[in-house]
Design an enzyme around this catalytic site. Structure first.
Site, PDB file in Angstrom:
ATOM      1  N   CYS A 199      13.499  16.977  19.101  1.00  0.00           N
ATOM      2  CA  CYS A 199      12.663  16.514  20.201  1.00  0.00           C
ATOM      3  C   CYS A 199      11.902  17.761  20.649  1.00  0.00           C
ATOM      4  O   CYS A 199      12.481  18.846  20.762  1.00  0.00           O
ATOM      5  CB  CYS A 199      13.531  15.990  21.341  1.00  0.00           C
ATOM      6  SG  CYS A 199      12.568  15.443  22.756  1.00  0.00           S
ATOM      7  N   ASN A 251      12.039   9.285  27.687  1.00  0.00           N
ATOM      8  CA  ASN A 251      11.213  10.284  28.387  1.00  0.00           C
ATOM      9  C   ASN A 251      10.044  10.787  27.544  1.00  0.00           C
ATOM     10  O   ASN A 251       9.375  11.733  27.916  1.00  0.00           O
ATOM     11  CB  ASN A 251      12.089  11.461  28.838  1.00  0.00           C
ATOM     12  CG  ASN A 251      12.712  12.195  27.673  1.00  0.00           C
ATOM     13  OD1 ASN A 251      12.690  11.703  26.541  1.00  0.00           O
ATOM     14  ND2 ASN A 251      13.283  13.347  27.936  1.00  0.00           N
ATOM     15  N   LEU A 311       2.712  10.837  26.054  1.00  0.00           N
ATOM     16  CA  LEU A 311       1.494  11.587  25.733  1.00  0.00           C
ATOM     17  C   LEU A 311       0.717  11.682  27.042  1.00  0.00           C
ATOM     18  O   LEU A 311       0.505  10.661  27.708  1.00  0.00           O
ATOM     19  CB  LEU A 311       0.677  10.870  24.664  1.00  0.00           C
ATOM     20  CG  LEU A 311      -0.587  11.601  24.180  1.00  0.00           C
ATOM     21  CD1 LEU A 311      -0.868  11.274  22.718  1.00  0.00           C
ATOM     22  CD2 LEU A 311      -1.812  11.226  25.013  1.00  0.00           C
ATOM     23  N   HIS A 351      12.849  21.444  20.975  1.00  0.00           N
ATOM     24  CA  HIS A 351      13.795  21.557  22.092  1.00  0.00           C
ATOM     25  C   HIS A 351      15.239  21.378  21.663  1.00  0.00           C
ATOM     26  O   HIS A 351      16.149  21.841  22.343  1.00  0.00           O
ATOM     27  CB  HIS A 351      13.498  20.476  23.141  1.00  0.00           C
ATOM     28  CG  HIS A 351      12.283  20.726  23.948  1.00  0.00           C
ATOM     29  ND1 HIS A 351      11.678  19.756  24.702  1.00  0.00           N
ATOM     30  CD2 HIS A 351      11.547  21.847  24.105  1.00  0.00           C
ATOM     31  CE1 HIS A 351      10.623  20.261  25.306  1.00  0.00           C
ATOM     32  NE2 HIS A 351      10.515  21.519  24.964  1.00  0.00           N
ATOM     33  N   PRO A 395       7.078  20.729  29.817  1.00  0.00           N
ATOM     34  CA  PRO A 395       6.596  19.528  30.504  1.00  0.00           C
ATOM     35  C   PRO A 395       7.442  19.222  31.732  1.00  0.00           C
ATOM     36  O   PRO A 395       8.637  19.502  31.758  1.00  0.00           O
ATOM     37  CB  PRO A 395       6.769  18.437  29.444  1.00  0.00           C
ATOM     38  CG  PRO A 395       7.908  18.910  28.602  1.00  0.00           C
ATOM     39  CD  PRO A 395       7.845  20.418  28.601  1.00  0.00           C
ATOM     40  N   HIS A 436      13.463  23.968  29.064  1.00  0.00           N
ATOM     41  CA  HIS A 436      12.654  23.028  28.276  1.00  0.00           C
ATOM     42  C   HIS A 436      11.933  21.985  29.110  1.00  0.00           C
ATOM     43  O   HIS A 436      11.088  21.264  28.589  1.00  0.00           O
ATOM     44  CB  HIS A 436      13.524  22.323  27.236  1.00  0.00           C
ATOM     45  CG  HIS A 436      14.199  21.069  27.716  1.00  0.00           C
ATOM     46  ND1 HIS A 436      15.035  21.031  28.818  1.00  0.00           N
ATOM     47  CD2 HIS A 436      14.162  19.798  27.244  1.00  0.00           C
ATOM     48  CE1 HIS A 436      15.490  19.798  28.986  1.00  0.00           C
ATOM     49  NE2 HIS A 436      14.978  19.025  28.061  1.00  0.00           N
ATOM     50  N   GLY A 441      14.549  18.542  33.715  1.00  0.00           N
ATOM     51  CA  GLY A 441      15.993  18.285  33.740  1.00  0.00           C
ATOM     52  C   GLY A 441      16.320  17.127  34.664  1.00  0.00           C
ATOM     53  O   GLY A 441      15.947  17.109  35.827  1.00  0.00           O
ATOM     54  N   LYS A 496       3.289   5.987  28.174  1.00  0.00           N
ATOM     55  CA  LYS A 496       4.749   5.978  28.039  1.00  0.00           C
ATOM     56  C   LYS A 496       5.167   4.857  27.102  1.00  0.00           C
ATOM     57  O   LYS A 496       4.479   3.844  26.965  1.00  0.00           O
ATOM     58  CB  LYS A 496       5.398   5.727  29.408  1.00  0.00           C
ATOM     59  CG  LYS A 496       5.161   6.810  30.428  1.00  0.00           C
ATOM     60  CD  LYS A 496       5.971   8.051  30.158  1.00  0.00           C
ATOM     61  CE  LYS A 496       7.445   7.803  30.398  1.00  0.00           C
ATOM     62  NZ  LYS A 496       8.219   9.058  30.217  1.00  0.00           N
TER      63      LYS A 496
END
Length: 485
Positions: free
Chosen positions: A103, A207, A210, A333, A382, A408, A411, A484
């Site tokens: 990911c 999650n 784009l 990630h 992001p 990353h 969270g 999404k």
């Protein structure tokens, strides 16, 4: 999970918290969590710090068991966890990589400014939504044969570019040049192949997203200029991974690893840390199949890049080259990699597990593309839906402390089911539009699961790694429109 953690956290400085190795039996090293005093109170709300201590029990671990400020509870390892193990007598653990292998995120830059995109934003978003499949179980626009999929496993994004869906410079600015060595398709199950062969070039759900963004704040103008970033510039962030293909490879490995632990006499405090010696038959098989999934994910983001270019060309009536669309960088990630780092004063090859953590190599590292070699690699962070993203730059300090790793993302602070329960009756898309962010989604349920309050404040997360010196803020980009799954 769900109970407050009561263990010891010794404050090292403003940004570092130590779990001493004498906290529990079996710890081979200390745990170290990067967080502010304010964040550490939330981090104690689940058992993620206990997972940091558990990871410290892995055979062959070197350095500390590390956790970034976006730490939260995960399968075996915490999400936000980093651990390195010796190649010769250490282990590899699928729980240290996660189910969504590689990911990751890719950022595309353009030469467009907000004033040029805002008038056509709705149409642009709808064209992107039409061209890029998304949602649970979504399938790509191109079907790949099994023999073609084997090439994807071995050659990753480079194979996609060879097929005409991209430019050679795309892979130059991708971690591992989009094709990590060591793949062995013979170690991948038929079930994984069946799940993956129709999913290349799709976002998926959860999650993943784009996002069209505009650079709002420039923190380090000199670095931003070297990255080709400027204020008011429109950029595109792509966040997705290896879809069902990687998930199946992880699932396939878990029972094998449980048996391997018995075979090699490995005892750990959590069975979700199931692992095998890296150099064992089981360890090698997992690594080789994991690399296949990592390469699948880079190919996936490459195909989506191609359709982003096509979508912009359709809306603006100009070529992608005229619109200045190029890959800034692409980072993983969730991955385990063979890397050389300094361990106890000597160079050593280690297996670096990054689960919900980003590589953040500093200046002069030989694996970086020439255009970033003098400054360090771009680090893409992001945030949650509607809060935008940060671009940072890797540092030498990260090389010394965290095996070249940083955070990353924001969270999670809330489970998906809790977020869904708390947001029932709300029109999330309308709430986002009121904030100036257009949202298109396959599922309203996904939007409820991804409400901004389900996540930590990404600006606080980034502030910690910046102040701790693990990576440095370069720009912040505000969202304009989101797709999404």
């Amino acid at each position: 999970m769900g109970e407050e953690w009561k263990g010891p956290l010794r404050k090292v400085d403003e940004w570092r918290w130590l779990i001493p190795r004498d906290y529990k039996k079996g710890m081979r090293t200390d745990g170290l969590i990067y967080a502010s005093e304010r964040m550490i109170r939330d981090i104690r709300k689940d058992q993620a710090p206990e997972q940091v201590a558990n990871v410290a029990c892995l055979p062959g671990i070197v350095g500390k068991s590390l956790a970034m400020p976006d730490i939260h509870w995960g399968y075996g390892f915490p999400i936000g966890g980093v651990a390195a193990t010796r190649v010769e007598d250490g282990v590899i653990s699928p729980g240290g990589v996660g189910f969504d292998i590689n990911c990751g995120v890719r950022m595309l830059v353009t030469s467009l400014e907000e004033k040029e995109v805002r008038p056509v934003l709705d149409r642009l978003l709808r064209v992107l939504f039409r061209n890029i499949p998304s949602g649970v179980g979504s399938e790509g626009r191109i079907s790949f044969s099994v023999s073609e999929l084997r090439k994807v496993m071995e050659q990753g994004a480079q194979y996609i570019v060879k097929r005409g869906w991209g430019l050679p410079e795309d892979t130059e600015c991708t971690e591992e040049q989009g094709a990590m060595p060591g793949a062995n398709p013979d170690k991948v199950s038929q079930k994984a192949i069946e799940r993956g062969k129709d999913q290349l070039g799709s976002l998926g759900s959860g999650n993943h997203f784009l996002e069209i963004e505009v650079v709002e704040t420039v923190f380090r103008p000199d670095v931003a200029e070297m990255f080709g970033l400027f204020k008011s510039q429109v950029v595109v962030m792509i966040h997705t991974g290896s879809r069902g293909f990687g998930h199946q490879i992880c699932t396939d490995s878990l029972n094998v690893m449980q048996s391997a632990m018995r075979k090699y006499g490995i005892s750990l405090p959590d069975r979700q840390l199931a692992c095998a010696p890296f150099n064992s038959e089981e360890g090698k098989a997992y690594f080789e199949s994991m690399v296949c999934a990592a390469n699948f994910a880079w190919a996936n983001r490459q195909l989506i890049t191609h359709w982003v270019r096509e979508s912009f060309e359709e809306v603006f009536g100009k070529s992608a080259q005229e619109l200045g669309i190029r890959v800034l960088y692409d980072v993983a990630h969730n991955i385990a990699k063979l890397e050389e780092h300094e361990v106890e004063g000597e160079k050593a090859k280690v297996v670096v597990h990054r689960k919900g953590a980003t590589r953040a190599f500093g200046p002069e590292h030989p694996v970086l593309p020439q255009r970033y070699r003098n400054i360090g690699q771009p680090v893409l962070i992001p945030g949650d839906m509607g809060t935008g993203s940060f671009v940072l730059v890797g540092t030498e300090r990260a090389m010394q402390e965290t095996f070249g790793s940083t955070c990353h993302g924001a969270g999670r602070m809330m489970s998906r089911s809790e977020a869904d329960r708390r947001s029932r009756g709300r029109d999330i898309a309308q709430e986002m539009e009121a904030k100036g962010v257009l949202v298109l989604a396959e599922s309203k349920a996904t939007l409820r699961e991804e409400i901004p309050e389900a996540y930590k404040d990404v600006s606080q997360v980034v502030e910690v790694v910046d102040r701790a010196g693990l990576s440095r803020k370069v720009v912040y980009a505000r969202p304009l429109g989101v797709i999404k799954g």
